[in-house]
Design an enzyme around this catalytic site. Structure first.
Site, PDB file in Angstrom:
ATOM      1  N   ARG A   1      54.484   1.009 -11.309  1.00 11.50           N
ATOM      2  CA  ARG A   1      55.242   2.255 -11.465  1.00 11.50           C
ATOM      3  C   ARG A   1      55.453   2.871 -10.101  1.00 11.50           C
ATOM      4  O   ARG A   1      54.542   2.893  -9.271  1.00 11.50           O
ATOM      5  CB  ARG A   1      54.494   3.210 -12.389  1.00 11.50           C
ATOM      6  CG  ARG A   1      55.143   4.578 -12.460  1.00 11.50           C
ATOM      7  CD  ARG A   1      54.809   5.340 -13.718  1.00 11.50           C
ATOM      8  NE  ARG A   1      55.533   4.798 -14.869  1.00 11.50           N
ATOM      9  CZ  ARG A   1      54.955   4.160 -15.879  1.00 11.50           C
ATOM     10  NH1 ARG A   1      53.660   3.979 -15.870  1.00 11.50           N
ATOM     11  NH2 ARG A   1      55.659   3.698 -16.878  1.00 11.50           N
TER      12      ARG A   1
ATOM     13  N   ASP B   1      59.694  -2.041   6.283  1.00  9.62           N
ATOM     14  CA  ASP B   1      58.691  -1.527   5.345  1.00  9.62           C
ATOM     15  C   ASP B   1      57.623  -2.585   5.075  1.00  9.62           C
ATOM     16  O   ASP B   1      57.187  -2.766   3.940  1.00  9.62           O
ATOM     17  CB  ASP B   1      59.371  -1.099   4.042  1.00  9.62           C
ATOM     18  CG  ASP B   1      58.522  -0.120   3.235  1.00  9.62           C
ATOM     19  OD1 ASP B   1      57.633   0.519   3.836  1.00  9.62           O
ATOM     20  OD2 ASP B   1      58.752   0.011   2.022  1.00  9.62           O
TER      21      ASP B   1
ATOM     22  N   GLY C   1      61.138   4.545 -10.869  1.00 10.78           N
ATOM     23  CA  GLY C   1      61.208   3.666 -12.025  1.00 10.78           C
ATOM     24  C   GLY C   1      59.916   2.904 -12.213  1.00 10.78           C
ATOM     25  O   GLY C   1      58.850   3.348 -11.786  1.00 10.78           O
ATOM     26  N   GLU C   2      60.024   1.734 -12.833  1.00 12.37           N
ATOM     27  CA  GLU C   2      58.833   0.948 -13.120  1.00 12.37           C
ATOM     28  C   GLU C   2      59.158  -0.543 -13.089  1.00 12.37           C
ATOM     29  O   GLU C   2      60.319  -0.943 -13.038  1.00 12.37           O
ATOM     30  CB  GLU C   2      58.269   1.333 -14.489  1.00 12.37           C
ATOM     31  CG  GLU C   2      59.204   1.027 -15.650  1.00 12.37           C
ATOM     32  CD  GLU C   2      58.679   1.555 -16.978  1.00 12.37           C
ATOM     33  OE1 GLU C   2      57.775   2.418 -16.965  1.00 12.37           O
ATOM     34  OE2 GLU C   2      59.188   1.103 -18.022  1.00 12.37           O
TER      35      GLU C   2
ATOM     36  N   ALA D   1      58.182   5.901  -7.735  1.00  5.25           N
ATOM     37  CA  ALA D   1      58.794   7.225  -7.808  1.00  5.25           C
ATOM     38  C   ALA D   1      60.113   7.208  -8.568  1.00  5.25           C
ATOM     39  O   ALA D   1      60.522   8.225  -9.120  1.00  5.25           O
ATOM     40  CB  ALA D   1      59.011   7.753  -6.394  1.00  5.25           C
TER      41      ALA D   1
END
Length: 476
Positions: free
Chosen positions: A95, A210, A99-100, A97
């Site tokens: 999960r 990232d 969606g999942e 910020a």
């Protein structure tokens, strides 16, 4: 002489429709060219494989017939519209910020996937549309063992869906939380595999930006695959670094002198780590200092991140971790004073030197000039068999009991597994109607033509049947 008619004012709706049409037409012809090239490449690989095997004329012809049949199936299946109803939702395994991620099974093939579901309204509101577009574009272009494979992408009125291979080994973040620290031998292995993955992304012309343990996934054998390409360059807005730029970057006088035992620091880091992983902003621990600056950066920022991960593997926490992200940011900016090695966690001279070469000024950073070839010459990883590393067993064995085993992921109990009722939303209410999500659909050739092995499918179906029977027995 007639009067000249006044210019008609064009509505925003008309402008949006025109923009969508232009994007659709451009995308259509671009895709036609790409698909033609991909088809030719598949045929070329087939002929190379046939030649290498030394098959008879009859066997060669049979191989070609099978290939042509697959190409026909692919063209037909590409015309079918995918929806969430083509999949069975099995479990929530992540999960974030916006969606999942769910473990799903495709009805017609029985294949297991990880499906990322992103809410369009959140994407538009939080200005994340370019990020998800970047991820979709890179995953569709990348075809390599070092990158998580995407098989499908599609959308409905409410959501975007990325259907990717399920990697049951979990991620490096979970592994590090379980293990505290890794041996130098294990660190050499994982750093080498991560470097190969990063180099592949660089070879495509992208910078990941990232790189962190959360995005280093582990397959069923425990080998590394890189994921989450939403922040790759080509984007004009870097959401996470924008969040930090208004914070003060100077250090208080006593900021570095505060003693902090390594064991306690590692425990604090572990306690906060998962919260950072699921937050919108995340943590700046792995971001290179130049990324925060207005002067720009290069692909070497990914090598800095790898150095931070290496430090965490050996020491138990990242070099700049703090109780608050603001403090971490200040430490990263002032890395010359804050990059220190605790005396109570000894590591080799070679390991320390490698970390210092990754975490230094961008112009003299390891990998900045020679890329992977430069890193291969580093004494710490010089013993790695780079050409056959993926065939070797990883230093830490991953336990996978079944094709749908999620024991290496966090638990999300009592989650609703029903699909979102997105079809109830009218088209005119659809978020992002100005071309943000035009041409989002993607279908991979080997995804549309693969089937689960019959033996695996029967085992999986029997396991599901047994599980349901056990649950009914308990409720009775």
């Amino acid at each position: 002489m007639g009067e000249i008619a006044p210019e008609m004012e064009i509505s925003q709706y008309t402008k949006d429709k025109a923009s969508c049409t232009r994007i659709s037409i451009e995308s259509y012809y671009s895709k036609r060219v790409t698909q033609c090239a991909e088809r030719e490449n598949r045929l070329k690989k087939l002929e190379e494989d046939i030649s290498a095997r030394g098959l008879s004329d009859e066997e060669k012809e049979e191989k070609r017939k099978i290939h042509h049949s697959k190409e026909t199936d692919y063209l037909r299946l590409k015309r079918t519209r995918l929806t969430v109803n083509d999949f069975e939702s099995l479990k929530v395994i992540g999960r974030g910020a916006f969606g999942e991620v769910r473990l799903v099974q495709k009805h017609d093939t029985g294949h297991i996937y990880a499906m990322k579901i992103l809410r369009k309204s959140e994407m538009v509101e939080k200005e994340q549309t370019a990020h998800v577009r970047a991820e979709r574009d890179i995953l569709s272009e990348a075809d390599c063992d070092w990158v998580v494979k995407m098989y499908y992408s599609f959308q409905d009125y409410s959501n975007l869906y990325l259907v990717m291979e399920f990697l049951p080994g979990g991620d490096m973040m979970t592994l590090l939380i379980k293990k505290d620290t890794l041996t130098e031998e294990a660190t050499q292995f994982y750093i080498a595999e991560a470097a190969l993955a990063i180099q592949f992304i660089h070879s495509l012309g992208f910078i990941h930006r990232d790189i962190k343990p959360d995005n280093l996934l582990l397959d069923a054998r425990g080998h590394v695959k890189l994921s989450d390409f939403g922040l790759c360059t080509g984007l004009k807005k870097f959401h996470r670094t924008d969040h930090y730029r208004n914070w003060p970057s100077t250090l208080p006088p006593d900021f570095i002198s505060k003693p902090f035992e390594s064991k306690r620091k590692a425990e604090t880091w572990k306690r906060n780590r998962r919260a950072y992983a699921y937050s919108t902003v995340g943590t700046p621990d792995y971001i290179a200092p130049e990324v925060f600056q207005p002067n720009g950066y290069t692909k070497s920022c990914d090598w800095w991140s790898l150095g931070v991960i290496m430090y965490e593997m050996l020491i138990g926490y990242p070099p700049f971790c703090s109780e608050l992200p603001q403090e971490t940011y200040r430490k990263v900016i002032n890395w010359q004073q804050t990059l220190v090695f605790p005396s109570d966690v000894p590591i080799s001279i070679e390991a320390k030197a490698t970390i210092k070469r990754f975490c230094c000024e961008a112009e003299r950073r390891l990998g900045n000039h020679g890329g992977l070839d430069e890193i291969k010459q580093c004494p710490f990883v010089k013993r790695i068999d780079w050409n056959h590393i993926r065939e070797r067993p990883p230093p830490i064995r991953v336990t996978v009991k079944s094709i749908d085993d999620t024991s290496n992921f966090d638990d999300f109990p009592d989650e609703d597994l029903t699909w979102p009722t997105s079809t109830l939303i009218r088209p005119e209410e659809q978020p992002g109607r100005r071309g943000e999500f035009v041409d989002f659909t993607y279908k991979r050739f080997d995804g549309l033509t693969q089937k689960m092995r019959y033996s695996d499918l029967k085992k999986f179906q029997q396991a599901k049947k047994n599980k349901k029977g056990g649950q009914q027995g308990t409720s009775d």
